[in-house]
Write a protein that holds these residues in place. Structure first.
Motif: not given
Length: 455
Positions: A148-149, A200-203, A273-276
């Motif tokens: 899941v994003i 996108e950069t995703v953590d 607080d970031r895309p994860t």
């Protein structure tokens, strides 16, 4: 030997203005032109008896703009007085030990009319129009999604104007059970049905499996009906994922952390607080859709949370009036309610300003009071934590329509509630602090009608 003769001090040069009267509020400004660094005192007398005395020291930037230095404003809230005759009410200013009458002028007619006896007050009309729908859901579902994003709220954008937040599948589709929908047409609140995530950069999340709690809304009413609407499926065994700004534990409102604690989630609630990317997310559907529908298990889960709110030893009055007169910001403001407060006290009600109370004290009112009256607002959503309360609730709607959230709560939480409209007693005004400000035309008459309705 010659002595210098002391010259007499010149008498004060009194300047000022009695600016207005509305709903018991009398205001103006006054000072000595020769001593603008000093404050006068203003007294209000009723038939020779002084009712109040205060220092004229409120800031008046409009007065400063015409060349008068210092703070010389005053504002009185008159008490609930019997019918007045001319001359019954007088104002006097004390300036450097001397007394000076303040003429009421044309305002005297307004004051006399405000306190004049009228015909027996008619009860308020029942509110018969509905904003939204009032439906009961047969069931709600829960599904587990993989890879899941999580897209956080966009900084500086209200969530209902933000198309880039929510829980999405790896190929960019909004997860249906995670959507924030409300209204008769179940429209999305911000978000997008599909979004481009490529590039996108995703953590990676620090947890392999989480359960979704929805958007954490820092508004008491929305927190109760929306943020906690997935608690029917959340038992604290998994870390709970919220959409939240700031981070969950950093919210200033004490009821947020308190209610999460009562739900067993205080140290199990997280936001990013970031895309994860989260490997596995359990996504329960909301049991309460604002302005649309509710499932009976919403009340079951909320009642369990409410039982964890410790009882308060303080005595609760039998009759309570919930007032917005000290509310400084929010969705709906009401000007002129302070005088209604006075009249409700005379009628045997205890006036309570919910925003000044802690969660336990508000819950205590719904547990123990016999009659709760007030304008429809978030304070009445406390019913969710005390279902089937024995208190009779009388809500006064500010417009033609009743927000269906109240009927949805009634549907699953029970109790006795009546809804009346006061729209004909109000006018609209602009305010920086409220989405909508309602001005009471005649607070004395409105109080008469409220008392006649609840008696």
């Amino acid at each position: 030997m010659f002595r210098k003769r002391r010259t007499a001090e010149p008498p004060p040069v009194v300047i000022g203005s009695l600016d207005g009267f509305a709903n018991g509020r009398l205001h103006g400004w006054i000072c000595d032109f020769l001593h603008q660094g000093e404050s006068a005192y203003v007294e209000v007398h009723w038939r020779g008896t002084m009712l109040m005395r205060l220092r004229a020291s409120l800031a008046r930037h409009d007065v400063n703009a015409i060349g008068v230095a210092g703070d010389h404003g005053y504002c009185f809230w008159l008490p609930a007085l019997p019918p007045l005759a001319r001359g019954d009410l007088t104002l006097t200013a004390e300036i450097r030990g001397t007394f000076h009458p303040i003429a009421l002028g044309a305002l005297e007619d307004q004051i006399l009319a405000f306190f004049a006896p009228g015909p027996a007050a008619a009860s308020l009309d029942r509110c018969r129009q509905l904003w939204g729908t009032n439906q009961e859901r047969e069931t709600v579902s829960s599904r587990t999604y993989h890879d899941v994003i999580y897209l956080p709220f966009t900084a500086g954008i209200l969530l209902d104007h933000d198309p880039r937040w929510g829980l999405y599948t790896g190929d960019g589709y909004l997860i249906p059970e995670a959507a924030y929908r409300r209204g008769a047409d179940l429209a999305l609140v911000g978000q997008s049905e599909r979004i481009e995530i490529d590039g996108e950069t995703v953590d990676d999340a620090p947890f392999e499996t989480m359960i979704y709690g929805g958007p954490l809304l820092a508004h008491y009413g929305h927190f109760l009906v929306t943020t906690l609407a997935r608690c029917w499926a959340i038992d604290g065994s998994l870390p709970v994922l919220f959409h939240s700004v700031p981070a969950v534990q950093d919210h200033a409102a004490s009821y947020i952390v308190e209610l999460l604690r009562h739900a067993g989630l205080e140290n199990r609630s997280f936001s990013f607080d970031r895309p994860t990317r989260i490997r596995r997310v359990v996504v329960p559907e909301a049991s309460f859709y604002e302005l649309h529908s509710v499932w009976t298990h919403y009340a079951t889960a909320m009642s369990a949370i409410g039982r964890n709110v410790a009882p308060v030893a303080a005595c609760v009055p039998k009759k309570v009036y919930l007032s917005k007169s000290r509310l400084h910001a929010g969705v709906n403001g009401v000007e002129g309610e302070a005088f209604v407060d006075l009249r409700m006290r005379q009628a045997g009600f205890t006036v309570i300003h919910p925003e000044t109370l802690g969660l336990a004290a508000q819950v205590n009112i719904f547990r123990k009071a016999e009659l709760i009256v007030g304008t429809a607002g978030s304070a009445f959503h406390t019913l969710a934590l005390v279902p089937h309360t024995s208190a009779r609730r009388v809500m006064l709607t500010l417009g033609e329509s009743l927000n269906s959230n109240f009927l949805l709560l009634d549907r699953v939480c029970g109790g006795r509630a009546d809804y009346f409209t006061i729209k004909d007693e109000l006018t609209r005004s602009e305010s920086e602090n409220f989405s909508m400000t309602h001005v009471i035309k005649d607070a004395n008459r409105l109080a008469d009608r409220i008392i006649a309705t609840v008696s």
